[in-house]
Motif scaffolding. Structure first.
Motif, PDB file in Angstrom:
ATOM      1  N   THR A 112      71.155 -69.795  49.400  1.00  0.00           N
ATOM      2  CA  THR A 112      72.555 -69.960  48.809  1.00  0.00           C
ATOM      3  C   THR A 112      73.765 -69.410  49.314  1.00  0.00           C
ATOM      4  O   THR A 112      74.061 -70.412  50.061  1.00  0.00           O
ATOM      5  CB  THR A 112      72.760 -70.938  47.233  1.00  0.00           C
ATOM      6  OG1 THR A 112      72.142 -71.604  47.433  1.00  0.00           O
ATOM      7  CG2 THR A 112      73.935 -71.221  47.342  1.00  0.00           C
ATOM      8  N   LYS A 113      73.226 -68.008  49.799  1.00  0.00           N
ATOM      9  CA  LYS A 113      74.254 -67.196  50.087  1.00  0.00           C
ATOM     10  C   LYS A 113      74.537 -67.916  52.189  1.00  0.00           C
ATOM     11  O   LYS A 113      74.894 -67.274  52.689  1.00  0.00           O
ATOM     12  CB  LYS A 113      73.851 -65.811  49.773  1.00  0.00           C
ATOM     13  CG  LYS A 113      74.000 -65.216  49.110  1.00  0.00           C
ATOM     14  CD  LYS A 113      75.965 -64.798  49.153  1.00  0.00           C
ATOM     15  CE  LYS A 113      76.615 -63.875  48.123  1.00  0.00           C
ATOM     16  NZ  LYS A 113      77.719 -64.370  48.110  1.00  0.00           N
ATOM     17  N   ASN A 114      72.898 -67.800  52.235  1.00  0.00           N
ATOM     18  CA  ASN A 114      72.423 -68.353  53.656  1.00  0.00           C
ATOM     19  C   ASN A 114      73.619 -69.228  54.071  1.00  0.00           C
ATOM     20  O   ASN A 114      73.713 -69.566  55.100  1.00  0.00           O
ATOM     21  CB  ASN A 114      71.184 -68.134  53.943  1.00  0.00           C
ATOM     22  CG  ASN A 114      71.124 -69.456  55.876  1.00  0.00           C
ATOM     23  OD1 ASN A 114      71.286 -69.062  55.975  1.00  0.00           O
ATOM     24  ND2 ASN A 114      69.475 -69.495  55.275  1.00  0.00           N
ATOM     25  N   PHE A 115      73.587 -70.298  53.654  1.00  0.00           N
ATOM     26  CA  PHE A 115      74.458 -71.241  53.749  1.00  0.00           C
ATOM     27  C   PHE A 115      75.949 -71.162  53.414  1.00  0.00           C
ATOM     28  O   PHE A 115      76.516 -72.007  54.473  1.00  0.00           O
ATOM     29  CB  PHE A 115      73.899 -72.406  52.694  1.00  0.00           C
ATOM     30  CG  PHE A 115      72.184 -73.026  53.233  1.00  0.00           C
ATOM     31  CD1 PHE A 115      71.716 -72.945  54.802  1.00  0.00           C
ATOM     32  CD2 PHE A 115      71.953 -73.958  52.524  1.00  0.00           C
ATOM     33  CE1 PHE A 115      70.262 -73.597  54.716  1.00  0.00           C
ATOM     34  CE2 PHE A 115      70.548 -74.422  52.580  1.00  0.00           C
ATOM     35  CZ  PHE A 115      69.297 -74.209  54.104  1.00  0.00           C
ATOM     36  N   HIS A 116      76.365 -70.055  52.307  1.00  0.00           N
ATOM     37  CA  HIS A 116      77.286 -69.969  52.124  1.00  0.00           C
ATOM     38  C   HIS A 116      78.120 -69.451  52.959  1.00  0.00           C
ATOM     39  O   HIS A 116      78.921 -68.981  53.783  1.00  0.00           O
ATOM     40  CB  HIS A 116      77.172 -68.537  51.121  1.00  0.00           C
ATOM     41  CG  HIS A 116      78.939 -68.318  51.189  1.00  0.00           C
ATOM     42  ND1 HIS A 116      80.131 -68.657  50.553  1.00  0.00           N
ATOM     43  CD2 HIS A 116      78.665 -66.488  51.320  1.00  0.00           C
ATOM     44  CE1 HIS A 116      81.378 -67.991  50.724  1.00  0.00           C
ATOM     45  NE2 HIS A 116      80.170 -66.096  50.614  1.00  0.00           N
ATOM     46  N   TRP A 117      77.557 -68.633  54.000  1.00  0.00           N
ATOM     47  CA  TRP A 117      77.253 -67.512  55.659  1.00  0.00           C
ATOM     48  C   TRP A 117      77.674 -68.545  56.045  1.00  0.00           C
ATOM     49  O   TRP A 117      78.324 -67.986  57.603  1.00  0.00           O
ATOM     50  CB  TRP A 117      76.378 -66.800  55.530  1.00  0.00           C
ATOM     51  CG  TRP A 117      76.552 -65.252  54.689  1.00  0.00           C
ATOM     52  CD1 TRP A 117      77.837 -65.096  53.609  1.00  0.00           C
ATOM     53  CD2 TRP A 117      75.281 -64.567  54.093  1.00  0.00           C
ATOM     54  NE1 TRP A 117      77.578 -64.253  53.092  1.00  0.00           N
ATOM     55  CE2 TRP A 117      75.964 -63.886  52.734  1.00  0.00           C
ATOM     56  CE3 TRP A 117      73.968 -64.381  54.398  1.00  0.00           C
ATOM     57  CZ2 TRP A 117      75.195 -62.773  52.331  1.00  0.00           C
ATOM     58  CZ3 TRP A 117      73.262 -63.467  53.695  1.00  0.00           C
ATOM     59  CH2 TRP A 117      73.713 -62.764  52.352  1.00  0.00           C
ATOM     60  N   HIS A 118      76.439 -69.992  56.954  1.00  0.00           N
ATOM     61  CA  HIS A 118      76.422 -70.296  58.542  1.00  0.00           C
ATOM     62  C   HIS A 118      77.105 -71.662  57.972  1.00  0.00           C
ATOM     63  O   HIS A 118      77.232 -72.269  58.529  1.00  0.00           O
ATOM     64  CB  HIS A 118      74.769 -69.980  58.505  1.00  0.00           C
ATOM     65  CG  HIS A 118      74.335 -68.491  58.893  1.00  0.00           C
ATOM     66  ND1 HIS A 118      73.920 -68.375  57.894  1.00  0.00           N
ATOM     67  CD2 HIS A 118      74.465 -68.005  59.176  1.00  0.00           C
ATOM     68  CE1 HIS A 118      73.616 -66.351  58.659  1.00  0.00           C
ATOM     69  NE2 HIS A 118      74.267 -67.003  59.688  1.00  0.00           N
TER      70      HIS A 118
ATOM     71  N   TYR B  90      82.698 -76.190  51.026  1.00  0.00           N
ATOM     72  CA  TYR B  90      81.393 -75.916  50.927  1.00  0.00           C
ATOM     73  C   TYR B  90      81.002 -74.121  50.274  1.00  0.00           C
ATOM     74  O   TYR B  90      80.221 -73.904  49.936  1.00  0.00           O
ATOM     75  CB  TYR B  90      80.764 -76.561  51.557  1.00  0.00           C
ATOM     76  CG  TYR B  90      80.367 -78.099  52.195  1.00  0.00           C
ATOM     77  CD1 TYR B  90      81.216 -78.744  50.677  1.00  0.00           C
ATOM     78  CD2 TYR B  90      79.743 -78.850  53.462  1.00  0.00           C
ATOM     79  CE1 TYR B  90      80.309 -80.564  51.337  1.00  0.00           C
ATOM     80  CE2 TYR B  90      80.078 -80.385  53.388  1.00  0.00           C
ATOM     81  CZ  TYR B  90      80.586 -80.665  52.696  1.00  0.00           C
ATOM     82  OH  TYR B  90      80.127 -82.388  52.743  1.00  0.00           O
ATOM     83  N   HIS B  91      81.449 -73.974  51.587  1.00  0.00           N
ATOM     84  CA  HIS B  91      81.607 -72.155  51.355  1.00  0.00           C
ATOM     85  C   HIS B  91      82.086 -71.746  50.132  1.00  0.00           C
ATOM     86  O   HIS B  91      81.178 -70.960  49.339  1.00  0.00           O
ATOM     87  CB  HIS B  91      82.679 -71.570  52.866  1.00  0.00           C
ATOM     88  CG  HIS B  91      83.010 -69.795  52.170  1.00  0.00           C
ATOM     89  ND1 HIS B  91      81.952 -68.859  53.327  1.00  0.00           N
ATOM     90  CD2 HIS B  91      83.711 -68.986  52.198  1.00  0.00           C
ATOM     91  CE1 HIS B  91      82.000 -68.200  53.017  1.00  0.00           C
ATOM     92  NE2 HIS B  91      83.134 -67.954  52.680  1.00  0.00           N
ATOM     93  N   VAL B  92      82.838 -72.142  49.467  1.00  0.00           N
ATOM     94  CA  VAL B  92      83.596 -71.557  47.979  1.00  0.00           C
ATOM     95  C   VAL B  92      82.538 -72.097  47.325  1.00  0.00           C
ATOM     96  O   VAL B  92      81.976 -71.386  46.335  1.00  0.00           O
ATOM     97  CB  VAL B  92      84.645 -72.960  47.429  1.00  0.00           C
ATOM     98  CG1 VAL B  92      84.986 -72.063  46.328  1.00  0.00           C
ATOM     99  CG2 VAL B  92      85.544 -71.406  48.295  1.00  0.00           C
TER     100      VAL B  92
ATOM    101  N   LEU C 266      79.309 -72.688  47.392  1.00  0.00           N
ATOM    102  CA  LEU C 266      78.062 -72.214  47.873  1.00  0.00           C
ATOM    103  C   LEU C 266      77.746 -71.189  47.262  1.00  0.00           C
ATOM    104  O   LEU C 266      77.273 -70.277  46.318  1.00  0.00           O
ATOM    105  CB  LEU C 266      77.391 -72.258  48.838  1.00  0.00           C
ATOM    106  CG  LEU C 266      76.939 -73.675  49.428  1.00  0.00           C
ATOM    107  CD1 LEU C 266      76.585 -73.770  50.860  1.00  0.00           C
ATOM    108  CD2 LEU C 266      75.961 -74.118  48.813  1.00  0.00           C
ATOM    109  N   ASP C 267      78.986 -69.796  47.407  1.00  0.00           N
ATOM    110  CA  ASP C 267      78.826 -68.480  47.031  1.00  0.00           C
ATOM    111  C   ASP C 267      79.010 -68.846  45.532  1.00  0.00           C
ATOM    112  O   ASP C 267      78.397 -67.708  44.622  1.00  0.00           O
ATOM    113  CB  ASP C 267      80.556 -68.082  47.265  1.00  0.00           C
ATOM    114  CG  ASP C 267      80.364 -66.810  47.324  1.00  0.00           C
ATOM    115  OD1 ASP C 267      79.714 -66.408  47.216  1.00  0.00           O
ATOM    116  OD2 ASP C 267      81.381 -65.524  47.194  1.00  0.00           O
ATOM    117  N   GLU C 268      80.089 -69.494  44.892  1.00  0.00           N
ATOM    118  CA  GLU C 268      80.061 -69.551  43.228  1.00  0.00           C
ATOM    119  C   GLU C 268      78.242 -70.111  42.767  1.00  0.00           C
ATOM    120  O   GLU C 268      78.205 -69.775  41.875  1.00  0.00           O
ATOM    121  CB  GLU C 268      80.632 -70.766  42.759  1.00  0.00           C
ATOM    122  CG  GLU C 268      82.527 -70.830  42.544  1.00  0.00           C
ATOM    123  CD  GLU C 268      83.266 -72.144  42.541  1.00  0.00           C
ATOM    124  OE1 GLU C 268      84.915 -71.426  42.388  1.00  0.00           O
ATOM    125  OE2 GLU C 268      82.203 -72.846  42.379  1.00  0.00           O
TER     126      GLU C 268
END
Ligand code: FE2
Length: 181
Positions: free
Chosen positions: A51-57, A66-68, A70-72
């Motif tokens: 999930t962090k990987n996708f948050h970053w990429h 999406y960034h927010v 996935l971080d949550e």
């Protein structure tokens, strides 16, 4: 060696006597529930990092949302890890010690692709969360069989949280799909 000593040796799987937390639960229950929780823990670490990987990429026009999201989600998943691991220790089992053990125990697949389209990211995480909810339900059944209401209660909360993530990922990916050119 006496029978009593033998029975004591077999009491818990691979647990040092110094780590043998007192419990009224049977050794069989401790072994089975610990094994089940450790797989859930490995999957939580694996899903946290994916999930962090996708948050970053993540990329594209829905980047911010999406960034927010996935971080949550990654933070909520990470918050379950300590509780899962400490539940195993409360029962008298031992838990994960390294990333290497996570890699051996995890049942969800890593995604090391250089580029993943945003909608595919959400759909993949949705399937992973569905998979984990199903595994939690099986673990909950095991807890019921052994009258382990402490672990069952924890899993009930985590199942609800996992289903919430699945719902959000489903709705967000559906919107992306319907808006796609
Ligand atoms: Fe971040």
């Amino acid at each position: 060696m006496s029978k009593a000593k033998n029975a004591n040796d077999n009491r818990r799987d691979k647990v040092s006597p110094d780590l043998d937390t007192p419990t009224d639960m049977s050794p069989e229950a401790v072994n089975q529930i610990s094994a089940s929780l450790n797989i859930l823990l490995a999957d939580a670490f694996a899903l946290y990092l994916k999930t962090k990987n996708f948050h970053w990429h993540v990329s594209g026009r829905h980047f911010h949302d999406y960034h927010v999201m996935l971080d949550e989600q990654s933070e909520a998943i990470f918050a379950t890890t300590d509780q899962l691991a400490e539940r195993v220790r409360k029962l008298g089992g031992t838990t994960i010690k390294s990333i290497g053990q996570v890699g051996k125990l995890q049942t969800i697949q890593d995604n090391n692709e250089d580029y993943v389209p945003p909608r595919e990211m959400l759909r993949e995480l949705m399937e992973d969360n569905k998979h984990i909810a199903a595994a939690m339900r099986k673990a909950h059944k095991l807890c019921d069989d052994h009258e382990d209401s402490g672990t069952a209660g924890l899993l009930e909360t985590f199942i609800d949280e996992t289903e919430r993530r699945t719902w959000f990922l489903f709705e967000a990916s559906r919107q992306e799909g319907s808006n796609a050119a």
